[in-house]
Scaffold this motif. Structure first.
Motif, PDB file in Angstrom:
ATOM      1  N   PRO A  16       0.820  -1.224   0.000  1.00  0.00           N
ATOM      2  CA  PRO A  16       0.000   0.000   0.000  1.00  0.00           C
ATOM      3  C   PRO A  16       0.848   1.266   0.000  1.00  0.00           C
ATOM      4  N   VAL A  17       0.190   2.363  -0.355  1.00  0.00           N
ATOM      5  CA  VAL A  17       0.871   3.653  -0.504  1.00  0.00           C
ATOM      6  C   VAL A  17       0.201   4.691   0.379  1.00  0.00           C
ATOM      7  N   ILE A  18       1.024   5.520   1.029  1.00  0.00           N
ATOM      8  CA  ILE A  18       0.529   6.703   1.726  1.00  0.00           C
ATOM      9  C   ILE A  18       0.825   7.905   0.840  1.00  0.00           C
ATOM     10  N   VAL A  19      -0.194   8.699   0.561  1.00  0.00           N
ATOM     11  CA  VAL A  19      -0.013   9.895  -0.271  1.00  0.00           C
ATOM     12  C   VAL A  19      -0.362  11.139   0.542  1.00  0.00           C
ATOM     13  N   ALA A  20       0.606  12.017   0.725  1.00  0.00           N
ATOM     14  CA  ALA A  20       0.345  13.320   1.338  1.00  0.00           C
ATOM     15  C   ALA A  20      -0.148  14.238   0.229  1.00  0.00           C
ATOM     16  N   MET A  21      -1.414  14.673   0.334  1.00  0.00           N
ATOM     17  CA  MET A  21      -2.100  15.335  -0.774  1.00  0.00           C
ATOM     18  C   MET A  21      -2.238  16.843  -0.504  1.00  0.00           C
ATOM     19  N   GLY A  22      -1.317  17.610  -1.060  1.00  0.00           N
ATOM     20  CA  GLY A  22      -1.343  19.044  -0.846  1.00  0.00           C
ATOM     21  C   GLY A  22      -2.197  19.779  -1.847  1.00  0.00           C
ATOM     22  N   ASN A  23      -2.303  19.229  -3.069  1.00  0.00           N
ATOM     23  CA  ASN A  23      -3.029  19.917  -4.132  1.00  0.00           C
ATOM     24  C   ASN A  23      -3.553  18.895  -5.127  1.00  0.00           C
ATOM     25  N   VAL A  24      -4.082  19.396  -6.252  1.00  0.00           N
ATOM     26  CA  VAL A  24      -4.748  18.513  -7.212  1.00  0.00           C
ATOM     27  C   VAL A  24      -3.799  17.542  -7.904  1.00  0.00           C
ATOM     28  N   GLY A  25      -2.491  17.822  -7.875  1.00  0.00           N
ATOM     29  CA  GLY A  25      -1.541  16.901  -8.479  1.00  0.00           C
ATOM     30  C   GLY A  25      -1.581  15.525  -7.833  1.00  0.00           C
ATOM     31  N   LEU A  27      -4.164  13.918  -6.916  1.00  0.00           N
ATOM     32  CA  LEU A  27      -5.277  13.112  -7.430  1.00  0.00           C
ATOM     33  C   LEU A  27      -4.800  12.128  -8.492  1.00  0.00           C
ATOM     34  N   TYR A  28      -3.826  12.555  -9.299  1.00  0.00           N
ATOM     35  CA  TYR A  28      -3.268  11.665 -10.309  1.00  0.00           C
ATOM     36  C   TYR A  28      -2.633  10.442  -9.648  1.00  0.00           C
ATOM     37  N   ILE A  29      -1.912  10.668  -8.556  1.00  0.00           N
ATOM     38  CA  ILE A  29      -1.243   9.566  -7.854  1.00  0.00           C
ATOM     39  C   ILE A  29      -2.282   8.574  -7.332  1.00  0.00           C
ATOM     40  N   THR A  30      -3.249   9.078  -6.575  1.00  0.00           N
ATOM     41  CA  THR A  30      -4.224   8.187  -5.935  1.00  0.00           C
ATOM     42  C   THR A  30      -5.116   7.489  -6.956  1.00  0.00           C
ATOM     43  N   ARG A  31      -5.613   8.248  -7.938  1.00  0.00           N
ATOM     44  CA  ARG A  31      -6.510   7.659  -8.932  1.00  0.00           C
ATOM     45  C   ARG A  31      -5.826   6.534  -9.711  1.00  0.00           C
ATOM     46  N   THR A  32      -4.600   6.785 -10.146  1.00  0.00           N
ATOM     47  CA  THR A  32      -3.898   5.812 -10.983  1.00  0.00           C
ATOM     48  C   THR A  32      -3.552   4.555 -10.201  1.00  0.00           C
ATOM     49  N   LEU A  33      -3.063   4.725  -8.979  1.00  0.00           N
ATOM     50  CA  LEU A  33      -2.722   3.550  -8.170  1.00  0.00           C
ATOM     51  C   LEU A  33      -3.959   2.736  -7.829  1.00  0.00           C
ATOM     52  N   MET A  34      -5.042   3.420  -7.466  1.00  0.00           N
ATOM     53  CA  MET A  34      -6.282   2.706  -7.137  1.00  0.00           C
ATOM     54  C   MET A  34      -6.825   1.953  -8.347  1.00  0.00           C
ATOM     55  N   ALA A  35      -6.676   2.531  -9.539  1.00  0.00           N
ATOM     56  CA  ALA A  35      -7.134   1.866 -10.763  1.00  0.00           C
ATOM     57  C   ALA A  35      -6.341   0.597 -11.045  1.00  0.00           C
ATOM     58  N   ASN A  36      -5.155   0.493 -10.423  1.00  0.00           N
ATOM     59  CA  ASN A  36      -4.323  -0.701 -10.572  1.00  0.00           C
ATOM     60  C   ASN A  36      -4.369  -1.585  -9.320  1.00  0.00           C
ATOM     61  N   ASP A  37      -5.480  -1.437  -8.571  1.00  0.00           N
ATOM     62  CA  ASP A  37      -5.757  -2.292  -7.404  1.00  0.00           C
ATOM     63  C   ASP A  37      -4.695  -2.192  -6.313  1.00  0.00           C
ATOM     64  N   ILE A  38      -4.128  -1.011  -6.156  1.00  0.00           N
ATOM     65  CA  ILE A  38      -3.162  -0.762  -5.084  1.00  0.00           C
ATOM     66  C   ILE A  38      -3.870   0.030  -3.988  1.00  0.00           C
ATOM     67  N   THR A  39      -3.784  -0.436  -2.753  1.00  0.00           N
ATOM     68  CA  THR A  39      -4.422   0.250  -1.637  1.00  0.00           C
ATOM     69  C   THR A  39      -3.725   1.579  -1.378  1.00  0.00           C
ATOM     70  N   VAL A  40      -4.520   2.642  -1.268  1.00  0.00           N
ATOM     71  CA  VAL A  40      -3.974   3.989  -1.075  1.00  0.00           C
ATOM     72  C   VAL A  40      -4.612   4.638   0.145  1.00  0.00           C
ATOM     73  N   PHE A  41      -3.773   5.215   0.994  1.00  0.00           N
ATOM     74  CA  PHE A  41      -4.223   6.051   2.100  1.00  0.00           C
ATOM     75  C   PHE A  41      -3.803   7.480   1.804  1.00  0.00           C
ATOM     76  N   GLY A  42      -4.752   8.399   1.856  1.00  0.00           N
ATOM     77  CA  GLY A  42      -4.453   9.796   1.577  1.00  0.00           C
ATOM     78  C   GLY A  42      -4.628  10.657   2.803  1.00  0.00           C
ATOM     79  N   ILE A  43      -3.743  11.646   2.962  1.00  0.00           N
ATOM     80  CA  ILE A  43      -3.889  12.611   4.044  1.00  0.00           C
ATOM     81  C   ILE A  43      -3.874  14.007   3.441  1.00  0.00           C
ATOM     82  N   SER A  44      -4.832  14.846   3.844  1.00  0.00           N
ATOM     83  CA  SER A  44      -4.930  16.181   3.267  1.00  0.00           C
ATOM     84  C   SER A  44      -5.649  17.126   4.219  1.00  0.00           C
TER      85      SER A  44
END
Length: 393
Positions: A16-25, A27-44
Motif C-alpha cells: 500500500p501507498v501513503i499519499v500526502a495530498m497538498g493539491n490537485v496533483g 489526485l493523479y497519484i491516488t486515482r492511478t494507483l487505485m485503478a491498478n488495485d493498489i491500496t492507497v491512504f491519503g492525508i490532506s
C-alpha cells in the motif's frame, strides 16, 4: 490508528501507498494507483481531495501534524506485516522537508522515492544549495541568500520564501524595484534567513518550461512529460493554470544533465525559463515531488506513477532513458484558476478551450470521468468558499 485490516495481504507487488495530498496533483497519484488495485491512504487538509478514498482518506487541517500521522500509520502497517514498509508519495514540499528533517524514522517505516539519497535530493531541491550549483551546461539566475540580499544593486529582483508554509496573497514571490522594496519584501516573507532573492529572467509566462522525471539509484530515468506554461493566476508569479505538452530536446537534455550531474534520486519537476536576452534556458527551481499538472500523464497515456511505484519496490539496474512523449499537444487546465486568468486577459475561455480541443487534447485538473465524486465535492467546496467570502464582506 487502527486503519489497517488485521489480515492485510497485498503481496509483494501490491504494497500500500501513503499519499500526502497538498493539491490537485496528488489526485493523479491516488486515482492511478487505485485503478491498478493498489491500496492507497491519503492525508490532506482539503476534504474534496479525499472524497474518492472513502475511509482511507484522513482529513487533518494542521499541516504540522501530518508527518506524525503518516509515521503512525506506516508503523501500524510495519508491525502488522512483519516489517514490510508502505510506499510514500506526495505533491507537497512541506512534507518532503519533514521527511528529511526526520530521515531516520522515515526510512525505518517508509519506502521513500528518494531511497537513501537524501543529501543528493536536498542538493538541488533546496533553493539556497541550488544557487551554488556548478554544472557547465546549466545557467542559474544571479542569486543572493541570507545577508547577501542587502548587496543587491541591480533591480528589479524577485524574492521567494524558503519556508514551504509561507503563503502569499497574490503570488508565489515578490518583486522589488528598489532597495527599500527589497527590505520590506524580505520582512514580509520572514526575514533574511527565510528568503532568497534572484535576478529576474525577463520573459512571459510562455517562456516557462517544466520537465517531470524520475531517476533511480542505478541511473534509470523515466520522463513523464515536458510542458510549456500558457497561463498562470495571478498573471505574474502565480500558480500555473494552463500548461501544454511540448517536445523540447534542449530543456530535456539540461534536466537529465542536472539529475545525473548531482546523482539525484527521486521524482523531480524541473522548471526552466527561456531568456531572449541570453538565448538560453535558465534553471528556476527543482521541486522534488509530483507537480500540480500530474493528471496530464493520464491523458498522454503513460504509466509514470505506476512505474515509479514499481521501481521504488524493486529498482531496475538500467541506465536506459525512457521517453514517451505525445504526438499531439495535450492541454492541462486548472479551470478554477484559468477561467479567472482568461477573464483578466480578456480571453473568451470557451472559445479558447474549443480551440485546444480541435488541435489536441484537453485534460482538466480535477474533472475526471472515472472519479465523479471528487468533482462533485470540489464544486461544493467552491460554493462554500464563495458563500464565506460574501458573508465576510
Amino acid at each position: 490508528m487502527n486503519l489497517l485490516k488485521e489480515n492485510d495481504n497485498e503481496g509483494v507487488n501490491r504494497i500500500p501507498v501513503i499519499v500526502a495530498m497538498g493539491n490537485v496533483g496528488a489526485l493523479y497519484i491516488t486515482r492511478t494507483l487505485m485503478a491498478n488495485d493498489i491500496t492507497v491512504f491519503g492525508i490532506s487538509h482539503e476534504e474534496y481531495l479525499l472524497t474518492h478514498l472513502g475511509s482511507n482518506g484522513i482529513l487533518v487541517k494542521d499541516k504540522e501534524e501530518w508527518f506524525d500521522i503518516i509515521i503512525s500509520l506506516a508503523k501500524e502497517y510495519f508491525d502488522k506485516n512483519n516489517g514490510k514498509k508502505m510506499v510514500f508519495l506526495t505533491d507537497m514540499d512541506k512534507i518532503m522537508d519533514d521527511i528529511l528533517k526526520n530521515i531516520e524514522i522515515s526510512e525505518k517505516y517508509l519506502q521513500l522515492p528518494i531511497g537513501n539519497s537524501y543529501v543528493e535530493y536536498k542538493k538541488i531541491t533546496d533553493k539556497q544549495l541550488l544557487s551554488k550549483l556548478n554544472l557547465s551546461n546549466i545557467s542559474i539566475p544571479k542569486t543572493y541568500t541570507e545577508k547577501e540580499q542587502t548587496k543587491v544593486d541591480d533591480f528589479p529582483v524577485i524574492t521567494k520564501p524558503l519556508n514551504a508554509l509561507m503563503k502569499l496573497t497574490n503570488s508565489k514571490a515578490l518583486v522589488s524595484n528598489s532597495n527599500d522594496d527589497l527590505i520590506e519584501n524580505i520582512s514580509l516573507l520572514g526575514g533574511f534567513d527565510n528568503t532568497i532573492t534572484q535576478e529576474i529572467i525577463s520573459g512571459e509566462t510562455e517562456n516557462l518550461f517544466c520537465v517531470t522525471l524520475y531517476r533511480n539509484k542505478y541511473g534509470r530515468i523515466i520522463v513523464a512529460n515536458i510542458v510549456k506554461k500558457v497561463r498562470e493566476y495571478p498573471l505574474t508569479n502565480g500558480t500555473g493554470s494552463c500548461h501544454v505538452t511540448v517536445r523540447n530536446e534542449l530543456v530535456l537534455e539540461k534536466a537529465i544533465e542536472l539529475l545525473r550531474g548531482t546523482n539525484y534520486v527521486g521524482v523531480a519537476m524541473i522548471e526552466f525559463k527561456y531568456s531572449n536576452k541570453h538565448n538560453d534556458y535558465f534553471l528556476i527551481e527543482v521541486n522534488g515531488r509530483f507537480p500540480i499538472e500530474s493528471e496530464i500523464n493520464n491523458k498522454i497515456g503513460n504509466n509514470f506513477v505506476l512505474e515509479v511505484y514499481e521501481d521504488i519496490l524493486c529498482p531496475q539496474p538500467s541506465n536506459d532513458l525512457e521517453v514517451d512523449l505525445p504526438d499531439i499537444p495535450v492541454y492541462w487546465i486548472l479551470a478554477s484558476y484559468d477561467i479567472r486568468a482568461c477573464l483578466k486577459k480578456k480571453i473568451n475561455f470557451i472559445k479558447e478551450y474549443k480551440k485546444y480541443k480541435k488541435s489536441g487534447k484537453i485534460c482538466f485538473a480535477i474533472k475526471n470521468g472515472s472519479d465523479k465524486i471528487t468533482y462533485k465535492s470540489f464544486i461544493g467546496y467552491l460554493i462554500d468558499k464563495s458563500i464565506k467570502r460574501i458573508i465576510n464582506k
